[in-house]
Motif scaffolding. Structure first.
Motif, PDB file in Angstrom:
ATOM      1  N   ALA A   1       0.889  -1.158   0.000  1.00  0.00           N
ATOM      2  CA  ALA A   1       0.000   0.000   0.000  1.00  0.00           C
ATOM      3  C   ALA A   1       0.926   1.205   0.000  1.00  0.00           C
ATOM      4  O   ALA A   1       1.599   1.458   1.007  1.00  0.00           O
TER       5      ALA A   1
ATOM      6  N   GLU B   1      -1.387  -9.069  -0.106  1.00  0.00           N
ATOM      7  CA  GLU B   1      -2.267  -7.972   0.309  1.00  0.00           C
ATOM      8  C   GLU B   1      -1.857  -6.695  -0.405  1.00  0.00           C
ATOM      9  O   GLU B   1      -0.738  -6.218  -0.247  1.00  0.00           O
TER      10      GLU B   1
ATOM     11  N   SER C   1      -3.597  -2.772  -1.254  1.00  0.00           N
ATOM     12  CA  SER C   1      -4.746  -1.921  -0.933  1.00  0.00           C
ATOM     13  C   SER C   1      -4.399  -0.455  -1.133  1.00  0.00           C
ATOM     14  O   SER C   1      -3.229  -0.054  -1.110  1.00  0.00           O
ATOM     15  N   TYR C   2      -5.471   0.329  -1.333  1.00  0.00           N
ATOM     16  CA  TYR C   2      -5.323   1.774  -1.554  1.00  0.00           C
ATOM     17  C   TYR C   2      -6.639   2.416  -1.146  1.00  0.00           C
ATOM     18  O   TYR C   2      -7.698   2.088  -1.683  1.00  0.00           O
ATOM     19  N   SER C   3      -6.581   3.320  -0.205  1.00  0.00           N
ATOM     20  CA  SER C   3      -7.781   3.947   0.330  1.00  0.00           C
ATOM     21  C   SER C   3      -8.320   5.030  -0.606  1.00  0.00           C
ATOM     22  O   SER C   3      -7.569   5.629  -1.384  1.00  0.00           O
TER      23      SER C   3
ATOM     24  N   GLN D   1      -8.192   6.246  -6.094  1.00  0.00           N
ATOM     25  CA  GLN D   1      -8.255   4.811  -5.842  1.00  0.00           C
ATOM     26  C   GLN D   1      -8.552   4.062  -7.138  1.00  0.00           C
ATOM     27  O   GLN D   1      -7.956   3.014  -7.418  1.00  0.00           O
TER      28      GLN D   1
ATOM     29  N   TYR E   1      -6.136  -8.010  -3.922  1.00  0.00           N
ATOM     30  CA  TYR E   1      -6.566  -6.719  -3.418  1.00  0.00           C
ATOM     31  C   TYR E   1      -7.443  -6.904  -2.182  1.00  0.00           C
ATOM     32  O   TYR E   1      -8.301  -7.783  -2.132  1.00  0.00           O
ATOM     33  N   VAL E   2      -7.232  -6.046  -1.179  1.00  0.00           N
ATOM     34  CA  VAL E   2      -7.998  -6.056   0.075  1.00  0.00           C
ATOM     35  C   VAL E   2      -8.592  -4.670   0.263  1.00  0.00           C
ATOM     36  O   VAL E   2      -7.863  -3.675   0.286  1.00  0.00           O
ATOM     37  N   GLY E   3      -9.864  -4.550   0.363  1.00  0.00           N
ATOM     38  CA  GLY E   3     -10.905  -5.537   0.488  1.00  0.00           C
ATOM     39  C   GLY E   3     -12.067  -5.157  -0.415  1.00  0.00           C
ATOM     40  O   GLY E   3     -12.024  -4.168  -1.160  1.00  0.00           O
TER      41      GLY E   3
ATOM     42  N   ASP F   1     -15.945  -1.088   2.042  1.00  0.00           N
ATOM     43  CA  ASP F   1     -15.514  -0.204   3.120  1.00  0.00           C
ATOM     44  C   ASP F   1     -16.109  -0.665   4.447  1.00  0.00           C
ATOM     45  O   ASP F   1     -17.083  -1.432   4.468  1.00  0.00           O
TER      46      ASP F   1
ATOM     47  N   ARG G   1     -10.541   1.369   2.130  1.00  0.00           N
ATOM     48  CA  ARG G   1      -9.849   0.730   1.019  1.00  0.00           C
ATOM     49  C   ARG G   1     -10.719  -0.230   0.221  1.00  0.00           C
ATOM     50  O   ARG G   1     -10.248  -0.886  -0.716  1.00  0.00           O
TER      51      ARG G   1
END
Length: 208
Positions: free
Chosen positions: A86, A122, A124-126, A138, A162-164, A167, A188
């Motif tokens: 991330a 894992e 992820s990107y918020s 995102q 990718y997680v998840g 939200d 994310r």
């Protein structure tokens, strides 16, 4: 120490002997050498028993690792490299770097791997503003992630998860840093808390 050693089966052909192990051993340096000896013996044993099984240990990717030297030591002798990814600014905890950081980071990781395969259990990107992001940023990250994987031959990068999916309601936080962490963990998902598609979901499901 036992938490760092707990085996985590990632798919039918890979296994990680530890998760976020760099964070653990950064605060337990006296246990690192013992782990490395145990890890080396376990790899040798499993290679005899299951030659097709690729064994490694999961750490944060080097640009995000709290202890890059510890992560590098953990990966010495690993047949496969497992990374949590991330992209954050090193000087600002839980503030995302731009989506295009993915291409630069992953190309560098491939070069540094020197032929060893890489996997990302894992990614992820918020989309949260608290993380210096947005729904559009995102979505751009997801677009670049898909493009990079589609251009890969499947041997250099084994997989990326990718997680998840959705939200989550953000947790209460007592400090600005904790608020950014809570926003990251909550924001994310590819869908909203109610299951409504975010722009990232549309990128994820877009036909090529």
């Amino acid at each position: 120490f036992l938490d760092a050693l707990e085996p985590a089966l990632l798919d039918a052909s890979t296994i990680s002997l530890g998760y976020a192990a760099d964070s653990y051993f950064a605060t337990h340096p006296d246990e690192l050498q013992g782990y490395r000896l145990l890890f080396g013996g376990t790899v040798a044993f499993l290679q005899k028993k299951a030659p097709d099984l690729q064994v490694g240990v999961t750490t944060a990717a080097p640009p995000e690792s709290p202890a890059p030297a510890v992560a590098a030591a953990l990966h010495q002798g690993s047949p496969v490299l497992f990374y949590i990814y991330a992209p954050f600014e090193r000087a600002n905890a839980f503030v995302h770097r731009p989506p295009e950081a993915l291409e630069r980071d992953w190309k560098q990781l491939v070069d540094l791997a020197a032929g060893r395969p890489i996997a990302f259990p894992e990614v992820s990107y918020s989309s949260a503003a608290e993380n210096g992001s947005s729904a559009e940023r995102q979505a751009e990250f997801i677009r670049r992630l898909r493009h990079f994987l589609q251009a890969s031959d499947g041997r250099t990068i084994l997989f990326a998860r990718y997680v998840g999916l959705r939200d989550e309601p953000p947790a209460n936080a007592a400090s600005p840093a904790a608020a950014r962490q809570a926003a990251f963990l909550a924001g994310r998902g590819l869908q909203t808390v109610r299951g409504e598609p975010k722009p990232a979901w549309r990128e994820w499901t877009k036909a090529e």
